[in-house]
Design an enzyme around this catalytic site. Structure first.
Site, PDB file in Angstrom:
ATOM      1  N   GLU A  46      13.670  29.500 127.022  1.00 48.39           N
ATOM      2  CA  GLU A  46      13.973  30.699 127.805  1.00 48.39           C
ATOM      3  C   GLU A  46      13.034  30.752 129.002  1.00 48.39           C
ATOM      4  OE1 GLU A  46      14.438  35.473 126.993  1.00 48.39           O
ATOM      5  OE2 GLU A  46      12.609  34.485 126.262  1.00 48.39           O
ATOM      6  N   TRP A  47      13.606  30.864 130.195  1.00 47.81           N
ATOM      7  CA  TRP A  47      12.772  31.150 131.369  1.00 47.81           C
ATOM      8  C   TRP A  47      12.768  32.654 131.568  1.00 47.81           C
ATOM      9  CZ3 TRP A  47      13.973  30.348 137.255  1.00 47.81           C
ATOM     10  CH2 TRP A  47      12.838  30.734 137.988  1.00 47.81           C
ATOM     11  N   ARG A  48      11.604  33.276 131.342  1.00 51.51           N
ATOM     12  CA  ARG A  48      11.418  34.699 131.586  1.00 51.51           C
ATOM     13  C   ARG A  48      11.074  34.886 133.061  1.00 51.51           C
ATOM     14  NH1 ARG A  48       9.921  38.600 127.844  1.00 51.51           N
ATOM     15  NH2 ARG A  48       9.364  39.713 129.754  1.00 51.51           N
ATOM     16  N   ARG A  82      13.668  40.266 132.345  1.00 48.89           N
ATOM     17  CA  ARG A  82      13.469  41.464 131.541  1.00 48.89           C
ATOM     18  C   ARG A  82      12.900  42.563 132.442  1.00 48.89           C
ATOM     19  NH1 ARG A  82      16.021  41.438 128.406  1.00 48.89           N
ATOM     20  NH2 ARG A  82      15.274  39.932 126.862  1.00 48.89           N
ATOM     21  N   HIS A 143      15.867  46.376 123.965  1.00 46.81           N
ATOM     22  CA  HIS A 143      14.496  46.315 123.473  1.00 46.81           C
ATOM     23  C   HIS A 143      13.892  47.711 123.451  1.00 46.81           C
ATOM     24  CE1 HIS A 143      15.381  42.232 124.691  1.00 46.81           C
ATOM     25  NE2 HIS A 143      14.326  41.820 124.031  1.00 46.81           N
ATOM     26  N   LYS A 170      21.641  41.075 120.668  1.00 46.66           N
ATOM     27  CA  LYS A 170      20.204  40.992 120.379  1.00 46.66           C
ATOM     28  C   LYS A 170      19.553  42.367 120.447  1.00 46.66           C
ATOM     29  CE  LYS A 170      15.804  39.253 122.168  1.00 46.66           C
ATOM     30  NZ  LYS A 170      15.087  38.735 123.357  1.00 46.66           N
ATOM     31  N   ARG A 212      10.804  37.715 111.889  1.00 45.00           N
ATOM     32  CA  ARG A 212      10.924  36.490 112.686  1.00 45.00           C
ATOM     33  C   ARG A 212      11.092  35.255 111.803  1.00 45.00           C
ATOM     34  NH1 ARG A 212       9.513  37.356 117.994  1.00 45.00           N
ATOM     35  NH2 ARG A 212       8.417  39.309 118.456  1.00 45.00           N
ATOM     36  N   GLN A 235       4.852  37.122 118.346  1.00 47.30           N
ATOM     37  CA  GLN A 235       5.293  35.730 118.408  1.00 47.30           C
ATOM     38  C   GLN A 235       4.175  34.807 117.925  1.00 47.30           C
ATOM     39  OE1 GLN A 235       6.530  35.029 122.440  1.00 47.30           O
ATOM     40  NE2 GLN A 235       8.403  36.237 122.241  1.00 47.30           N
TER      41      GLN A 235
END
Length: 252
Positions: A46-48, A82, A143, A170, A212, A235
């Site tokens: 994932e490129w944030r 985001r 989120h 999600k 997770r 994470q």
């Protein structure tokens, strides 16, 4: 629940797949970090892009995205911007957000794109239609970094994402108690049985770590691990994550 392919990776079957986020400020550091991915435990990247300093000044589709794609080789690439209200690094007006995602999807250099459920519904529908025309997977997301909605509310969010035509739904929440984690896991299990699309769910922070790891049991098809800086609380290292997921998968 159906399965969804992001590049060569199939979500919704077997153990949860591992996504590694890239949260870098410059093109040099982004590409340098990306070069570590092929040797990591990641299944997709994932490129944030909200972390990238020049995201609003630079035409990333002309040069940077092709370079990133080349460095990653065959790894599927998820593009995410985001916004700040959703826990991201910066704000972006809805029109600018849609324009950015439109250009990225049309470039053909991504396999999946995250679209926030808080965006105007007409914008969401346009992005879904464009993504599907370019064979790009849509992850609709929500989120909450302050609390955990009720089990019914979580399921309602996921159900709306499915109804809008998201390929994957999600939700990430912040637990304040063990009961909050149970609410998230219970909603995930219900969604697996009731929705047509795969779901990604997680309770953030140390209290939510179990969410997770337990995706194969409750129905979350993707989890996030790191090879450096985290993009959300809770994470853990992608290699450690892979070891635990493989142990759980082997026992099922």
């Amino acid at each position: 629940m159906n399965t969804v392919s992001i590049g060569s990776v199939i979500l919704g079957e077997g153990r949860p797949k591992i996504c590694v986020p890239l949260v870098e400020r410059t093109s040099a550091s982004l590409l340098s970090r990306a070069r570590l991915c092929p040797e990591s435990a990641a299944d997709l990247i994932e490129w944030r892009a909200d972390w990238y300093d020049d995201i609003e000044q630079e035409d990333i589709t002309a040069d940077l995205l092709p370079q990133l794609r080349d460095v990653l080789g065959g790894f599927p690439l998820l593009f995410t911007f985001r916004t700040k209200p959703q826990g991201g690094e910066r704000e972006l007006a809805p029109e600018a957000y849609e324009n950015l995602l439109t250009s990225v999807i049309a470039s053909g250099n991504i396999d999946a794109v995250d679209v926030e459920l808080t965006m105007p519904e007409e914008s969401i529908r346009r992005l879904i239609a464009l993504a599907h025309a370019h064979h790009t997977v849509i992850i609709l997301s929500h989120h909450d970094f302050t609390q955990t909605p009720s089990q019914e509310e979580i399921l309602s969010f996921l159900t709306r994402m499915d109804a809008l035509g998201g390929d994957i739904a999600k939700i990430a929440v912040m637990p304040r108690s063990e009961e909050d984690v149970l609410a998230l896991l219970s909603a995930t299990l219900q969604a697996r049985h009731n929705l047509s699309c795969p779901v990604i769910t997680m309770a953030m922070g140390s209290m939510g770590l179990i969410s997770r790891l337990s995706g194969e049991t409750f129905g979350s098809c993707l989890t996030f691990g790191t090879i450096g800086q985290t993009s959300a609380p809770g994470q853990i290292d992608a290699g450690q994550l892979r070891t635990v997921l493989d142990v759980i998968h082997g026992a099922m």
